[in-house]
Every structure is written in structure tokens, then in C-alpha cells.
Design an enzyme around this catalytic site. Structure first.
Site, PDB file in Angstrom:
ATOM      1  N   ASP A   1     -10.280   3.347   2.051  1.00  0.00           N
ATOM      2  CA  ASP A   1     -10.552   2.766   3.378  1.00  0.00           C
ATOM      3  C   ASP A   1     -11.308   3.739   4.288  1.00  0.00           C
ATOM      4  OD1 ASP A   1      -9.464   0.259   2.997  1.00  0.00           O
ATOM      5  OD2 ASP A   1      -7.487   0.802   3.745  1.00  0.00           O
TER       6      ASP A   1
ATOM      7  N   LYS B   1       0.802  -1.235   0.000  1.00  0.00           N
ATOM      8  CA  LYS B   1       0.000   0.000   0.000  1.00  0.00           C
ATOM      9  C   LYS B   1       0.835   1.285   0.000  1.00  0.00           C
ATOM     10  CE  LYS B   1      -4.342  -1.455   2.127  1.00  0.00           C
ATOM     11  NZ  LYS B   1      -5.269  -1.180   3.227  1.00  0.00           N
TER      12      LYS B   1
HETATM   13  P1  NAP Z   1      -0.751  -2.726  10.953  1.00  0.00           P
HETATM   14  O1  NAP Z   1      -0.328  -1.558  10.145  1.00  0.00           O
HETATM   15  O2  NAP Z   1       0.162  -3.878  11.126  1.00  0.00           O
HETATM   16  O3  NAP Z   1      -1.144  -2.160  12.416  1.00  0.00           O
HETATM   17  C1  NAP Z   1      -1.626  -2.988  13.423  1.00  0.00           C
HETATM   18  C2  NAP Z   1      -1.726  -2.201  14.749  1.00  0.00           C
HETATM   19  O4  NAP Z   1      -2.285  -3.107  15.706  1.00  0.00           O
HETATM   20  C3  NAP Z   1      -0.388  -1.732  15.292  1.00  0.00           C
HETATM   21  O5  NAP Z   1      -0.531  -0.485  15.929  1.00  0.00           O
HETATM   22  C4  NAP Z   1      -0.034  -2.823  16.299  1.00  0.00           C
HETATM   23  O6  NAP Z   1       0.680  -2.374  17.432  1.00  0.00           O
HETATM   24  C5  NAP Z   1      -1.399  -3.215  16.802  1.00  0.00           C
HETATM   25  N1  NAP Z   1      -1.388  -4.592  17.313  1.00  0.00           N
HETATM   26  C6  NAP Z   1      -1.064  -5.715  16.623  1.00  0.00           C
HETATM   27  N2  NAP Z   1      -1.198  -6.799  17.425  1.00  0.00           N
HETATM   28  C7  NAP Z   1      -1.586  -6.322  18.636  1.00  0.00           C
HETATM   29  C8  NAP Z   1      -1.873  -6.945  19.885  1.00  0.00           C
HETATM   30  N3  NAP Z   1      -1.791  -8.269  20.028  1.00  0.00           N
HETATM   31  N4  NAP Z   1      -2.252  -6.164  20.917  1.00  0.00           N
HETATM   32  C9  NAP Z   1      -2.345  -4.830  20.770  1.00  0.00           C
HETATM   33  N5  NAP Z   1      -2.077  -4.179  19.619  1.00  0.00           N
HETATM   34  C10 NAP Z   1      -1.705  -4.923  18.561  1.00  0.00           C
HETATM   35  O7  NAP Z   1      -2.119  -3.370  10.394  1.00  0.00           O
HETATM   36  P2  NAP Z   1      -3.288  -2.627   9.593  1.00  0.00           P
HETATM   37  O8  NAP Z   1      -3.014  -2.721   8.132  1.00  0.00           O
HETATM   38  O9  NAP Z   1      -3.505  -1.302  10.198  1.00  0.00           O
HETATM   39  O10 NAP Z   1      -4.553  -3.594   9.847  1.00  0.00           O
HETATM   40  C11 NAP Z   1      -5.098  -3.705  11.136  1.00  0.00           C
HETATM   41  C12 NAP Z   1      -6.426  -4.462  11.098  1.00  0.00           C
HETATM   42  O11 NAP Z   1      -7.401  -3.732  10.364  1.00  0.00           O
HETATM   43  C13 NAP Z   1      -6.345  -5.852  10.463  1.00  0.00           C
HETATM   44  O12 NAP Z   1      -7.041  -6.752  11.307  1.00  0.00           O
HETATM   45  C14 NAP Z   1      -7.105  -5.699   9.161  1.00  0.00           C
HETATM   46  O13 NAP Z   1      -7.763  -6.887   8.772  1.00  0.00           O
HETATM   47  C15 NAP Z   1      -8.127  -4.633   9.527  1.00  0.00           C
HETATM   48  N6  NAP Z   1      -8.617  -3.916   8.348  1.00  0.00           N
HETATM   49  C16 NAP Z   1      -9.945  -3.978   8.074  1.00  0.00           C
HETATM   50  C17 NAP Z   1     -10.453  -3.331   6.969  1.00  0.00           C
HETATM   51  C18 NAP Z   1     -11.924  -3.397   6.660  1.00  0.00           C
HETATM   52  O14 NAP Z   1     -12.311  -3.047   5.549  1.00  0.00           O
HETATM   53  N7  NAP Z   1     -12.756  -3.816   7.593  1.00  0.00           N
HETATM   54  C19 NAP Z   1      -9.608  -2.601   6.121  1.00  0.00           C
HETATM   55  C20 NAP Z   1      -8.230  -2.537   6.435  1.00  0.00           C
HETATM   56  C21 NAP Z   1      -7.749  -3.214   7.557  1.00  0.00           C
HETATM   57  P3  NAP Z   1       2.184  -1.823  17.369  1.00  0.00           P
HETATM   58  O15 NAP Z   1       2.014  -0.383  16.967  1.00  0.00           O
HETATM   59  O16 NAP Z   1       2.657  -2.016  18.747  1.00  0.00           O
HETATM   60  O17 NAP Z   1       2.890  -2.656  16.334  1.00  0.00           O
END
Ligand code: NAP
Length: 295
Positions: A113, A77
Site C-alpha cells: 500500500d 490484514k
Molecule cells: P480504518 O482502519 O477503519 O480507518 C478509518 C479511519 O477513518 C479511522 O481513523 C476513522 O476514525 C476514520 N473515519 C471513519 N469514518 C469517519 C468519519 N465519518 N469522519 C471522520 N473520520 C472517520 O480503514 P482503512 O483500512 O484505513 O481504510 C480507510 C480508507 O482508505 C477506505 O476508504 C479505503 O477504501 C481506503 N483505501 C484506499 C486504498 C487505495 O489503494 N486507494 C488502499 C487502502 C485503503 P476513528 O479513528 O475515529 O475510528
């Protein structure tokens, strides 16, 4: 073709697709192909598994191959932006692209998004961001996109609660600088969060906690510390009802799953490529059918 029967591809078919790594479990091909078919559009959506080292060559081939556009997912992305001719103001602000449109040989990037979330909040929960206090759980890429969208839609305050305090502080500072919204950063821990969430209107989980296959993981926040009238939304869409949403619902709180955002961000991509209103309700039904019956 992802469960879509009767797709006929010919020399005049417009091709769109998905660039990701991996793409095996994406729901977008089925959702988009059903949408094209329902409107009788001669389009087909194809997933392309592109290794990070090949992203440049794959992106620069979109025009010569005659594709109309692509969605872009993890891990491309941000990296794809360097190969595009132009990006929308919103994508430039967020620093990420999830949709590319090929127009007259030029590649333009968008992010859908944030607007997908706003549309889901408004159409499915009657929630508008203007004047509201929002708590973002997590500080990653999606938190940044939806934080920008909520702040740009007039949210009063955005608090970022993160597992890694530095990332939460950086995102809060970014949102304040870029959008002017009032922000704060807190640790993602019930004790520290309790006072910060008291008057929240929306609590949004942007972490992957609760996502399949780890569906029994404890919620990132205990809903008992959240105001009863707050809307609790989880961007995780598999399962449709996460442990966070289930416990908030049992407590009588209003909840919203990430499935709507997934459908609406796809609907916005569909509209960019085709110039036609997307059949968003059908797209949501396709996802529901897949996610509610797959396990
Ligand atoms: P990302 O950039 O990897 O960010 C994930 C965030 O979650 C980071 O801040 C990370 O913390 C935190 N995190 C991960 N594991 C954790 C845990 N066990 N406890 C507490 N915090 C935790 O991922 P992303 O691309 O933003 O995606 C995040 C989620 O959004 C995914 O589940 C994805 O499927 C969902 N999503 C949904 C849609 C939709 O259309 N519904 C669209 C996009 C994404 P740190 O900062 O400490 O690393």
C-alpha cells in the site's frame, strides 16, 4: 472472470487470489487477470471469501494447494501475520500484510500500500515526499501504512488529524518512534486544523468519508483552509472524484485520486508473484473503465 474473456485454466496455470470477507465487489480479479493476459502469463486470480474464523486454515492451505500467492484485504490484514513464516521489514514495521508470496512452501508477507501510494504520487503528480510536510486525515490502518511510507521516504513532518484524538495521538507517536519523523496530532475539525495545515505540501484523506454510496457526504476538511499550493489526495477511489477532490479542484488546487494507488499496489503484488514488471498503465485503465462507467 470479472469481465476477462478467454481465460483458459489448465493443470499448469499458476493460481493467485484474494483473501477477504467480503470480496464480492473487489476490482482486483479483473485488474490482475487483464494484466496476466496482456503479458501472456499462465496465471489466474481468484477471489476467496474467507470468514475470520477460517483464516488460519485457509492460509495454511495456500502451500499444499499450490497457490503462488494472495492479496489480503479487510478484515484479515493484521490477523494473517501469525500464520506466515516471514514478513518483509516494511510489513513488520506497519504491522499488516496485503500480499503473500508462497515460495518453496514458505509464506512471506509484504505490504504494498505505502509504496503504491509513493509511486502514484511520483508518477501521476510529480510529488516526492523528501522534505515535505504531510497532513494525514484519519488514523486507521491505511493511515499507518502510508504514514510509514511517507516518513521512510524522507517527509519532514507528518501531522495526523483524527476524529478520535487518542487514535491520532497514538499514530503520531508510533510514526515518530518507528521512523524518527517529526509528528503532531490534531482534531479532525476545520477550526483546530487551520493553523496546523498552513505550510502543508500534501493533504491525504485516509478516512472513508465520501466513499460510495455516501458520495455526497461533506469533505472531511474544507479545502478553503488548505494552502493553495498543497497537493490534495484522496485514497477513496470510488467515486474517482470525491467531494473533497471536486471542491479542491474548483478552488484551483492540484488533486490526486486513490485510483492510482490502487493500481500501483496491485502492480507491486503482481511483480512479487511473477517476477516481471507489471503493466501498470493497463491496470489503471481497467480500474478507470470499471469505476467511471459502473454508475
Ligand atoms: P480504518 O482502519 O477503519 O480507518 C478509518 C479511519 O477513518 C479511522 O481513523 C476513522 O476514525 C476514520 N473515519 C471513519 N469514518 C469517519 C468519519 N465519518 N469522519 C471522520 N473520520 C472517520 O480503514 P482503512 O483500512 O484505513 O481504510 C480507510 C480508507 O482508505 C477506505 O476508504 C479505503 O477504501 C481506503 N483505501 C484506499 C486504498 C487505495 O489503494 N486507494 C488502499 C487502502 C485503503 P476513528 O479513528 O475515529 O475510528
Amino acid at each position: 472472470m470479472g469481465g476477462v474473456e478467454g481465460v483458459v485454466v489448465s493443470g499448469s496455470t499458476r493460481v493467485v487470489g484474494l483473501l477477504g470477507f467480503p470480496v464480492l465487489h473487489s476490482l482486483s480479479p479483473e485488474m490482475q487477470n487483464c494484466a496476466f493476459r496482456s503479458l501472456g502469463l499462465d496465471f489466474v486470480y481468484v477471489p476467496f471469501c474467507v470468514e475470520p474464523s477460517e483464516l488460519g486454515r485457509a492460509t495454511l492451505a495456500l502451500g499444499p494447494l499450490g497457490l503462488t500467492g494472495v492479496n489480503v484485504t479487510i478484515p484479515h490484514k493484521m490477523a494473517i501475520m501469525q500464520y506466515l513464516d516471514e514478513v518483509s521489514d516494511e510489513a513488520g514495521l506497519v504491522g499488516a500484510v496485503n500480499t503473500v508470496h508462497v515460495c518453496d512452501g514458505r509464506l512471506k508477507g509484504y505490504t504494498t500500500d505505502g509504496r503504491g501510494l509513493l509511486r502514484s504520487l511520483s508518477e501521476e503528480a510529480g510529488f516526492t515526499a523528501a522534505g515535505k510536510k504531510v497532513i494525514l486525515l484519519g488514523a486507521g490502518g491505511t493511515a499507518r501504512s502510508v504514514g510509514v511510507a511517507l516518513a521512510s521516504a524522507g517527509a519532514r513532518e507528518v501531522i495526523v488529524a483524527g476524529r478520535t484524538p487518542k487514535r491520532a495521538e497514538e499514530l503520531a507517536a508510533f510514526l515518530q518512534t518507528k521512523t524518527g519523523v517529526r509528528t503532531g496530532a490534531l482534531p479532525l475539525a476545520d477550526r483546530e486544523l487551520r493553523s496546523g495545515v498552513e505550510d502543508a505540501d500534501l493533504v491525504l484523506n485516509t478516512t472513508p468519508v465520501g466513499m460510495y454510496p455516501d458520495v455526497e457526504a461533506p469533505p472531511p476538511v474544507d479545502p478553503r483552509i488548505l494552502p493553495r499550493e498543497a497537493l490534495v489526495c484522496d485514497l477513496v477511489y470510488n467515486p474517482v472524484e470525491t467531494t473533497l477532490l471536486a471542491s479542491a479542484r474548483r478552488r484551483g488546487q492540484r488533486t490526486l485520486s486513490g485510483l492510482g494507488m490502487l493500481a500501483y499496489q496491485g502492480a507491486l503484488s503482481f511483480e512479487i508473484w511473477t517476477g516481471r514488471p507489471a503493466p501498470a498503465t493497463l491496470m489503471k485503465q481497467v480500474l478507470e473503465r470499471r469505476l467511471l462507467t459502473s454508475r
